[in-house]
Design an enzyme around this catalytic site. Structure first.
Site, PDB file in Angstrom:
ATOM      1  N   ARG A 239       0.849  -1.210   0.000  1.00  0.00           N
ATOM      2  CA  ARG A 239       0.000   0.000   0.000  1.00  0.00           C
ATOM      3  C   ARG A 239       0.884   1.260   0.000  1.00  0.00           C
ATOM      4  O   ARG A 239       0.553   2.259  -0.629  1.00  0.00           O
ATOM      5  CB  ARG A 239      -0.923  -0.005   1.223  1.00  0.00           C
TER       6      ARG A 239
ATOM      7  N   GLU B  21     -12.555 -15.690  10.398  1.00  0.00           N
ATOM      8  CA  GLU B  21     -12.781 -14.983   9.126  1.00  0.00           C
ATOM      9  C   GLU B  21     -12.582 -15.892   7.927  1.00  0.00           C
ATOM     10  O   GLU B  21     -11.456 -16.093   7.468  1.00  0.00           O
ATOM     11  CB  GLU B  21     -11.823 -13.783   9.017  1.00  0.00           C
TER      12      GLU B  21
ATOM     13  N   LYS C 111     -16.357 -13.098  10.843  1.00  0.00           N
ATOM     14  CA  LYS C 111     -16.051 -11.967   9.957  1.00  0.00           C
ATOM     15  C   LYS C 111     -16.269 -12.422   8.521  1.00  0.00           C
ATOM     16  O   LYS C 111     -15.615 -13.354   8.056  1.00  0.00           O
ATOM     17  CB  LYS C 111     -14.607 -11.496  10.173  1.00  0.00           C
TER      18      LYS C 111
ATOM     19  N   GLY D  38     -11.934  -4.977  -0.506  1.00  0.00           N
ATOM     20  CA  GLY D  38     -11.663  -4.335  -1.787  1.00  0.00           C
ATOM     21  C   GLY D  38     -12.826  -3.516  -2.318  1.00  0.00           C
ATOM     22  O   GLY D  38     -12.726  -2.919  -3.392  1.00  0.00           O
TER      23      GLY D  38
ATOM     24  N   ARG E  12      -9.317  -1.461   4.735  1.00  0.00           N
ATOM     25  CA  ARG E  12      -9.138  -0.454   3.680  1.00  0.00           C
ATOM     26  C   ARG E  12     -10.249   0.577   3.627  1.00  0.00           C
ATOM     27  O   ARG E  12     -10.003   1.763   3.433  1.00  0.00           O
ATOM     28  CB  ARG E  12      -9.045  -1.146   2.320  1.00  0.00           C
TER      29      ARG E  12
HETATM   30  P1  13P Z   1     -10.527  -5.102   4.475  1.00  0.00           P
HETATM   31  O1  13P Z   1     -11.731  -4.422   5.100  1.00  0.00           O
HETATM   32  O2  13P Z   1      -9.525  -4.152   3.887  1.00  0.00           O
HETATM   33  O3  13P Z   1     -10.898  -6.245   3.605  1.00  0.00           O
HETATM   34  O4  13P Z   1      -9.689  -5.724   5.687  1.00  0.00           O
HETATM   35  C1  13P Z   1     -10.332  -6.281   6.723  1.00  0.00           C
HETATM   36  C2  13P Z   1      -9.580  -7.439   7.167  1.00  0.00           C
HETATM   37  O5  13P Z   1      -9.225  -7.537   8.321  1.00  0.00           O
HETATM   38  C3  13P Z   1      -9.321  -8.526   6.208  1.00  0.00           C
HETATM   39  O6  13P Z   1      -8.746  -9.590   6.848  1.00  0.00           O
END
Ligand code: 13P
Length: 336
Positions: free
Chosen positions: A34, A179, A221, A265, A297
């Site tokens: 980034r 997640e 998540k 994204g 992000r």
């Molecule tokens: P993003 O919201 O950028 O996808 O990142 C969250 C995250 O913790 C992904 O593992």
């Protein structure tokens, strides 16, 4: 399970309305990527300064209940020697830690990945809890859409690892964010994405239950149910919200402690609009679990761009960070 009360209290704090979670747990290589895109030198000092800006944003605690940190970040400090985790705790923000060590190619499954990081995990959890006061953790599986993908093997092996991680966390009194990310990249239609998330939740909850994980003490998540980034037709926020909540209602057991979204994204505006459409519905009708954001992000990007432009000016970047967090907080109740 001896830590039920601790896990319950942590989940309650993390979902205190109208707050969400801020993910700043990018690995060194992701963070460097980034930085490179914005012409910032990829040094430890720059990563430290950027994260220092993020953890000291004034009044972000009104909108954010927890930060997820990366191993390098949880050990870093401000120029006057204050550890980042301690700065967050003083603001009343829970400290989370990404504990997986990243993805690797999955054998015999071309193009698919398995997340690693179980070796030594129990000891690392104890260190994060004892030294830095971590109350929650994150482990991310990465599944890809494609011809015959994700395969059953990829879903099963990743679910098995997620369940082993979740059990270890609960044993140490740390809330696991589980997640299972399915990537938005590709041209799939929203219905295909729905079906993949549904099958993957089925496999995941089978593993979690088989390994004795206490579902009320985990946070899921998830991506929103959304069209592939390159799909010719893109659904409206209303359709995304309906399909997302429908998928969760049918495939996420009601006793799960809570659900948070990754932005995966989506642009900051897109993530905010879709979250708001979901918030409109959850504000009207009761769902079995609390739902909020855990964006990386989609909350950091405007602040990152401002900081990259002028790293000495933390205040401008922090204003953008807090404004974005405030908007997402309002979106959780459909008021963005
Ligand atoms: P993003 O919201 O950028 O996808 O990142 C969250 C995250 O913790 C992904 O593992």
């Amino acid at each position: 399970m001896k830590h039920k009360d601790t896990l319950t209290r942590t989940i309650k704090r993390l979902f205190a309305e109208p707050k969400g979670i801020l993910a700043i747990d990018e690995s060194i290589s992701t963070c460097n990527g980034r930085f490179e895109a914005l012409g910032v030198a990829t040094t430890e000092e720059n990563r430290r300064d950027f994260r220092h800006m993020l953890v000291t944003a004034p009044r972000i605690e009104e909108y954010v209940s927890g930060y997820i940190l990366f191993d390098e970040t949880i050990r870093q400090s401000s120029p006057d020697g204050k550890n980042f985790a301690h700065i967050l705790k003083e603001k009343g923000i829970d400290v989370g830690i990404k504990v997986d060590t990243g993805t690797h190619p999955l054998p015999f499954s071309e193009g698919e990945l398995i997340t690693e990081g179980l070796d030594g995990l129990r000891d690392r959890l104890v260190e994060y809890r004892e030294t830095y006061g971590a109350t929650f953790a994150k482990w991310r599986a990465e599944l890809h859409m494609g011809a015959d993908m994700p395969s059953d093997t990829a879903m099963l092996t990743n679910a098995h690892a997620l369940a082993r991680y979740a059990a270890l966390c609960q044993e140490e009194g740390i809330v696991p964010i589980v997640e299972p990310e399915v990537m938005m990249t590709g041209d799939h239609a929203i219905e295909e994405f729905y079906d993949v998330l549904a099958s993957n939740f089925d496999i995941l909850f089978g593993e979690l239950e088989a390994q004795g994980v206490w579902l009320s003490g985990i946070i899921i998540k998830s991506p929103m149910v959304i069209d592939g980034k390159d799909a010719p037709l893109q659904s409206t926020p209303e359709v995304i919200a309906e399909k997302t909540l429908d998928c969760f209602k049918q495939f996420i057991p009601h006793e799960v402690g809570g659900i948070v979204f990754l932005s995966g994204g989506q642009s900051p505006d897109q993530a905010l609009t879709n979250l708001n459409a979901i918030g409109v519905r959850t504000a009207k009708k009761k769902y079995p679990w609390p739902i909020t954001f855990s964006f990386g992000r989609a909350i950091q990007q405007p602040a990152l761009e401002a900081w990259a432009h002028n790293p000495k000016d933390h205040a401008t970047a922090q204003d953008l960070l807090v404004a974005t967090a405030r908007a997402n907080s309002a979106a959780t109740i459909g008021k963005a």
